[in-house]
Design a protein around this motif. Structure first.
Motif, PDB file in Angstrom:
ATOM      1  N   GLY A  40      17.864  -0.692  15.075  1.00  0.00           N
ATOM      2  CA  GLY A  40      19.094  -0.352  15.769  1.00  0.00           C
ATOM      3  C   GLY A  40      19.305  -1.251  16.964  1.00  0.00           C
ATOM      4  O   GLY A  40      18.404  -1.960  17.399  1.00  0.00           O
ATOM      5  N   GLY A  41      20.504  -1.213  17.497  1.00  0.00           N
ATOM      6  CA  GLY A  41      20.812  -2.031  18.654  1.00  0.00           C
ATOM      7  C   GLY A  41      22.037  -1.501  19.365  1.00  0.00           C
ATOM      8  O   GLY A  41      22.737  -0.622  18.870  1.00  0.00           O
ATOM      9  N   SER A  42      22.281  -2.042  20.537  1.00  0.00           N
ATOM     10  CA  SER A  42      23.449  -1.632  21.308  1.00  0.00           C
ATOM     11  C   SER A  42      24.281  -2.860  21.646  1.00  0.00           C
ATOM     12  O   SER A  42      23.863  -4.000  21.442  1.00  0.00           O
ATOM     13  N   SER A  43      25.447  -2.633  22.215  1.00  0.00           N
ATOM     14  CA  SER A  43      26.321  -3.743  22.604  1.00  0.00           C
ATOM     15  C   SER A  43      25.737  -4.533  23.772  1.00  0.00           C
ATOM     16  O   SER A  43      26.161  -5.648  24.045  1.00  0.00           O
ATOM     17  N   LYS A  44      24.755  -3.982  24.463  1.00  0.00           N
ATOM     18  CA  LYS A  44      24.113  -4.668  25.587  1.00  0.00           C
ATOM     19  C   LYS A  44      22.983  -5.579  25.120  1.00  0.00           C
ATOM     20  O   LYS A  44      22.292  -6.176  25.929  1.00  0.00           O
ATOM     21  N   GLY A  45      22.783  -5.648  23.841  1.00  0.00           N
ATOM     22  CA  GLY A  45      21.726  -6.505  23.320  1.00  0.00           C
ATOM     23  C   GLY A  45      20.369  -5.828  23.239  1.00  0.00           C
ATOM     24  O   GLY A  45      19.378  -6.457  22.910  1.00  0.00           O
ATOM     25  N   GLU A  46      20.340  -4.566  23.577  1.00  0.00           N
ATOM     26  CA  GLU A  46      19.079  -3.829  23.480  1.00  0.00           C
ATOM     27  C   GLU A  46      18.900  -3.361  22.042  1.00  0.00           C
ATOM     28  O   GLU A  46      19.861  -3.033  21.360  1.00  0.00           O
ATOM     29  N   GLY A  47      17.694  -3.337  21.601  1.00  0.00           N
ATOM     30  CA  GLY A  47      17.461  -2.900  20.232  1.00  0.00           C
ATOM     31  C   GLY A  47      16.040  -2.425  20.041  1.00  0.00           C
ATOM     32  O   GLY A  47      15.202  -2.525  20.927  1.00  0.00           O
ATOM     33  N   GLY A  48      15.819  -1.922  18.890  1.00  0.00           N
ATOM     34  CA  GLY A  48      14.486  -1.441  18.573  1.00  0.00           C
ATOM     35  C   GLY A  48      14.396  -1.094  17.105  1.00  0.00           C
ATOM     36  O   GLY A  48      15.377  -1.153  16.374  1.00  0.00           O
ATOM     37  N   GLY A  49      13.243  -0.764  16.725  1.00  0.00           N
ATOM     38  CA  GLY A  49      13.035  -0.396  15.333  1.00  0.00           C
ATOM     39  C   GLY A  49      11.747   0.371  15.187  1.00  0.00           C
ATOM     40  O   GLY A  49      10.954   0.486  16.116  1.00  0.00           O
ATOM     41  N   GLY A  50      11.569   0.888  14.021  1.00  0.00           N
ATOM     42  CA  GLY A  50      10.351   1.636  13.775  1.00  0.00           C
ATOM     43  C   GLY A  50      10.225   1.989  12.311  1.00  0.00           C
ATOM     44  O   GLY A  50      11.123   1.742  11.515  1.00  0.00           O
ATOM     45  N   GLY A  51       9.120   2.535  12.011  1.00  0.00           N
ATOM     46  CA  GLY A  51       8.884   2.928  10.630  1.00  0.00           C
ATOM     47  C   GLY A  51       7.726   3.894  10.553  1.00  0.00           C
ATOM     48  O   GLY A  51       6.996   4.109  11.515  1.00  0.00           O
TER      49      GLY A  51
END
Length: 103
Positions: A40-51
């Motif tokens: 996932g991510g945001s309009s501010k360029g922040e993001g992340g992921g997982g599993g």
């Protein structure tokens, strides 16, 4: 990943045969393995992921081999049957209550 996929190997589904008095008993199980991933991510360029994932098994049958042939005896999970029954009865009662309320 290899360790995770090994959880569903044939050696996990069928247990070690047990032999006594010319009878062989082989336990059988159901193995369920699941994986999930996300990003996932945001309009501010922040993001992340997982599993993640899991694996679960339960006994489902016993294969019995004798001189007279082979037969499969199911293992009945009484708790699962009872929960299904209570869920069905609860659903039916709620539907009847809504029907009575609407009438």
């Amino acid at each position: 990943m290899d360790k995770f996929m090994d959880a569903a190997g044939v050696d996990k589904v069928y247990g070690n045969p047990v032999e006594k008095d010319r009878t062989v008993v082989i336990p059988a199980a159901e193995v369920v393995t699941s994986l999930g991933f996300g990003m996932g991510g945001s309009s501010k360029g922040e993001g992340g992921g997982g599993g993640g994932g899991y694996s679960v098994s339960r006994p489902v049958a016993v294969v019995i081999v004798t001189e007279n042939g082979v037969r499969v005896e199911p293992v009945v999970d009484v708790t699962k049957v009872a929960l299904a029954m209570f869920t069905a009865v609860g659903f039916m009662l709620s539907v009847l209550a809504k029907m009575k309320k609407g009438a």
